[in-house]
Design an enzyme around this catalytic site. Structure first.
Site, PDB file in Angstrom:
ATOM      1  N   ARG A 135       0.836  -1.207   0.000  1.00 46.61           N
ATOM      2  CA  ARG A 135       0.000   0.000   0.000  1.00 46.61           C
ATOM      3  C   ARG A 135       0.867   1.253   0.000  1.00 46.61           C
ATOM      4  NH1 ARG A 135      -4.350  -0.322   4.665  1.00 46.61           N
ATOM      5  NH2 ARG A 135      -4.934   1.698   3.757  1.00 46.61           N
ATOM      6  N   CYS A 156      -1.192   6.178   8.877  1.00 43.88           N
ATOM      7  CA  CYS A 156      -1.548   4.829   8.411  1.00 43.88           C
ATOM      8  C   CYS A 156      -2.694   4.998   7.437  1.00 43.88           C
ATOM      9  CB  CYS A 156      -1.907   3.912   9.582  1.00 43.88           C
ATOM     10  SG  CYS A 156      -3.322   4.464  10.550  1.00 43.88           S
TER      11      CYS A 156
END
Length: 278
Positions: free
Chosen positions: A179, A238
């Protein structure tokens, strides 16, 4: 800041302490790890419940998992019977997932005597300690705790963008390598792939050993490879501000004190087309 963890052994020995407030902060939505699924609800005896997705989330914000307001926090904490001299222990049912987020909310609201149960319910069960199927009843009386958001512990995209190229901040991203590098699509619609320019990747699983945190010496070695100085300001990000708190807590264990949570994290940055992406 105090060491942010208590062990399962400590908790088992102190379950009946008058000043203890034990709180299950498990989340329903788990992102970034394979969820532990329980066929029936299980709790550590004496647990109360605090919902991070509603009660401790500013649902009026457009931001995913937005930090609660002072009023939200104070009301929720008082209803649980939390006083200024309470010892608050937070845990979740995934081992280590949501509890560090709850801990940072307590820290940011000025409640320093709040701690994470290292390894959470999963570690507790692995040691065959007692569990129950129901939560404890409501507090006998409302607590007197008052939340007051502390300056510098939570930031937004404006703060990061203003310091982006200065080298003053080290930005650590807790998402997976895939990611972070934009090789895997984001789970939220409308969020671009990639990462904040100049940020560093530290997937949250790398600071864990099974359900628990690695020890402070191991964590210090991990962070020393990424960060030159323990005095440098660190910002943690995050997907939406949950697992960032895992590596933030790990940094505190490793001796870093100048730590800040980017609460909107990538869900906020990646959905704003005016902000740069690497």
């Amino acid at each position: 800041m105090q060491l942010p963890l208590v062990t399962t052994r400590w908790l088992d020995a102190n379950l009946n302490a008058a000043e203890l407030v034990l709180i299950d902060v498990s989340m329903r939505k788990i992102v970034g790890k394979e969820a532990i699924v329980y066929p029936t609800p299980l709790f550590i005896p004496g647990s109360k419940r605090l919902d991070l997705e509603t009660t401790l989330c500013d649902v009026n914000s457009s931001q995913a998992n937005a930090f609660p307001t002072e009023a939200q926090f104070t009301g929720a904490a008082q209803r649980l019977g939390i006083n200024s001299d309470s010892i608050v222990v937070l845990y979740d049912n995934q081992g280590t997932y949501a509890a560090p987020r709850a801990w940072w909310i307590f820290q940011a609201m000025g409640v320093k005597n709040a701690f994470v149960l290292d390894g959470g319910l999963a570690q507790w069960l692995s040691e065959k300690r007692a569990v129950v199927a129901t939560l404890a009843g409501p507090a006998a009386a409302a607590g007197d705790i008052q939340g007051a958001l502390q300056a510098g512990l939570v930031c937004n995209s404006d703060y990061i963008f203003a310091h982006l190229a200065s080298g003053q901040l080290a930005i650590l991203d807790a998402r997976s390598h895939e990611r972070f590098l934009g090789l895997k699509p984001e789970p939220r619609a409308g969020v671009r792939s990639g990462h904040i320019p100049y940020s560093l990747n530290l997937p949250f699983a790398e600071v864990l050993d099974g359900h628990c945190f690695k020890n402070p010496e191991q964590l210090a070695q991990i962070f020393s490879k990424l960060i030159g100085s323990k005095t440098q300001p660190l910002v943690f990000s995050c997907g939406s501000g949950i697992t960032a708190c895992i590596i933030l807590l790990a940094a505190v264990m490793a001796g870093y004190q100048n730590v800040t949570l980017y609460d909107g994290s990538w869900a906020d940055w990646g959905s704003n087309a005016t902000l740069p992406v690497a």
